[in-house]
Design a protein around this motif. Structure first.
Motif: not given
Length: 427
Positions: A147-149, A168, A203-204, A227-228, A250, A252, A294
């Motif tokens: 993910i990119n957070t 993630g 998510a991830g 989310y990613g 995030q 994806a 994304t």
């Protein structure tokens, strides 16, 4: 001899380009792949009363059997790298009072491998006359894909157990299992204005996870939200969701194909509801801009508003925010206002617009094409996409002319392109 070879090569090239131009638009299949396993009238189904309760934590391998009907009570976590396997035909009913929610935690797996003739069903535990969107929580899968957070790890805002709520990592190939021939009905509980569960939250989640032939109906928030993660998804059906059908954020990295969103004109969230909502981050301050933004590749997609004469609360079918890559091709979009809306600062130059590709589309009965939140950018946007020779055809025809059987009243709709419509089949 050389001339004959040149002619043969030119013929092959001509055939290739002709076929490329004649690709069928919208969802495809030699037969109607939505037959048998989907259900557009789940309120009419009489499911068996639950014989088994699922609650707490599942920390070792468990198999759910078709002969039983299960009630999902509270938030149920699959942990400790365990695998939850579900037989084809099994029914799991989410408890309304405790907001039944299934969470596949980081490292665990779900193997819900249904059959076209025997799908797995997640639905409400209420009587059929009382079922409504948001009766229960939904399904959440937490994986180890990027993910990119900032920091590469994150948590979901769903009041989950802190030690289990993380996703993630670095493994784009991560495998969280299988969801195939699965229906998710009446999920998407809104916990608060800022905490809204989806039908399916991914998510991830990594690309070895199998996600196809999934129908989400009457979700009270998004049907599918990523989310990613890094995924290939196909044959997805979103029907009468309250919020977005397909939501991506995030960073994806998603390939989605042969999928459909069916909107109802009076099923919509006050925040604005779209078939596709695509962004790279919620807040730029929480984002590692050195990571991937994304990127969504969507092909052979059908986006349709069921009501042709009154668009009601239905607005744009696609909404894209800045720093996002979105490619939509070989698709049919019918009945929106407008077709696509871009965040205001995207339309400032070709560098931004080149991240967004719209090719080989039928845009039918839409009040507006590709537009911007900043109306001053609309002429630049129009000029950019006109110069790309994108093959976008704007039409004003009835759904019955575009699609084979676009009515859900009979219970077996067929939203493949009408073979009698030369625009739709690409001839």
């Amino acid at each position: 001899m050389k001339t004959k070879l040149q002619i043969a090569a030119l013929t092959l090239l001509s055939t290739f380009f002709l076929q490329a131009q004649q690709q069928t638009k919208g969802i495809i299949g030699t037969t109607n792949w939505m037959n048998n396993w989907t259900n557009f009238k789940p309120a009419a189904n009489e499911y068996n009363e639950a014989t088994n309760i699922i609650a707490g934590t599942i920390d070792k391998d468990l198999k759910l059997l078709k002969r039983n009907t299960y009630q999902l009570v509270g938030v149920v976590y699959v942990t400790n790298n365990a695998t939850l396997s579900i037989e084809p035909g099994t029914v799991i009913r989410g408890d309304d009072k405790t907001c039944g929610t299934l969470v596949i935690t980081n490292g665990a797996k779900i193997i819900a491998d249904g059959l076209e003739t025997d799908p797995i069903v997640f639905t409400s535990n209420k009587e059929k006359t009382e079922r409504k969107p948001g009766d229960w929580g939904g399904i959440i899968i937490l994986g180890k894909a990027p993910i990119n957070t900032l920091g590469g790890l994150h948590t979901l805002p769903f009041d989950l157990e802190p030690l289990l709520n993380h996703y993630g990592g670095q493994d784009a190939e991560d495998n969280s299992g299988v969801l195939k021939y699965v229906r998710i009905e009446y999920a998407g509980r809104k916990l608060s204005s800022l905490k809204e569960l989806n039908g399916l939250s991914l998510a991830g989640v990594g690309r070895k996870t199998v996600l196809n032939n999934i129908q989400i109906s009457f979700s009270n928030d998004d049907s599918f939200e990523c989310y990613g993660g890094d995924l290939n998804m196909s044959n997805l059906v979103s029907y009468r969701t309250t919020d977005d059908d397909f939501d991506f954020t995030q960073g994806a990295q998603i390939n989605i194909s042969n999928s459909i969103a069916i909107r109802h004109p009076f099923s919509s969230d006050i925040s604005g509801s779209r078939c596709f909502e695509v962004d790279s981050f919620d807040k730029i301050g929480n984002t590692d801009m050195s990571k991937k933004m994304t990127k969504i590749n969507a092909s052979n997609i059908t986006l349709i508003n069921l009501e042709e004469n009154n668009q009601g609360l239905v607005r744009e079918s696609v909404y894209v925010r800045e720093d996002t890559f979105f490619n939509l091709s070989n698709s049919i979009i019918s009945g929106f206002t407008p077709f696509a809306l871009l965040e205001g600062n995207i339309g400032n130059g070709d560098a931004n617009l080149s991240k967004l590709t719209f090719k080989n589309l039928i845009v039918n009965n839409c009040n507006g094409g590709i537009t911007s939140e900043s109306s001053s950018s609309n002429s630049a946007i129009e000029n950019f996409y006109n110069s790309q020779n994108s093959g976008i055809q704007y039409t004003q025809i009835k759904n019955i002319e575009l699609f084979t059987t676009p009515s859900i009243k009979g219970g077996s709709p067929d939203f493949r392109a009408n073979v009698n419509n030369t625009l739709a089949i690409g001839n």
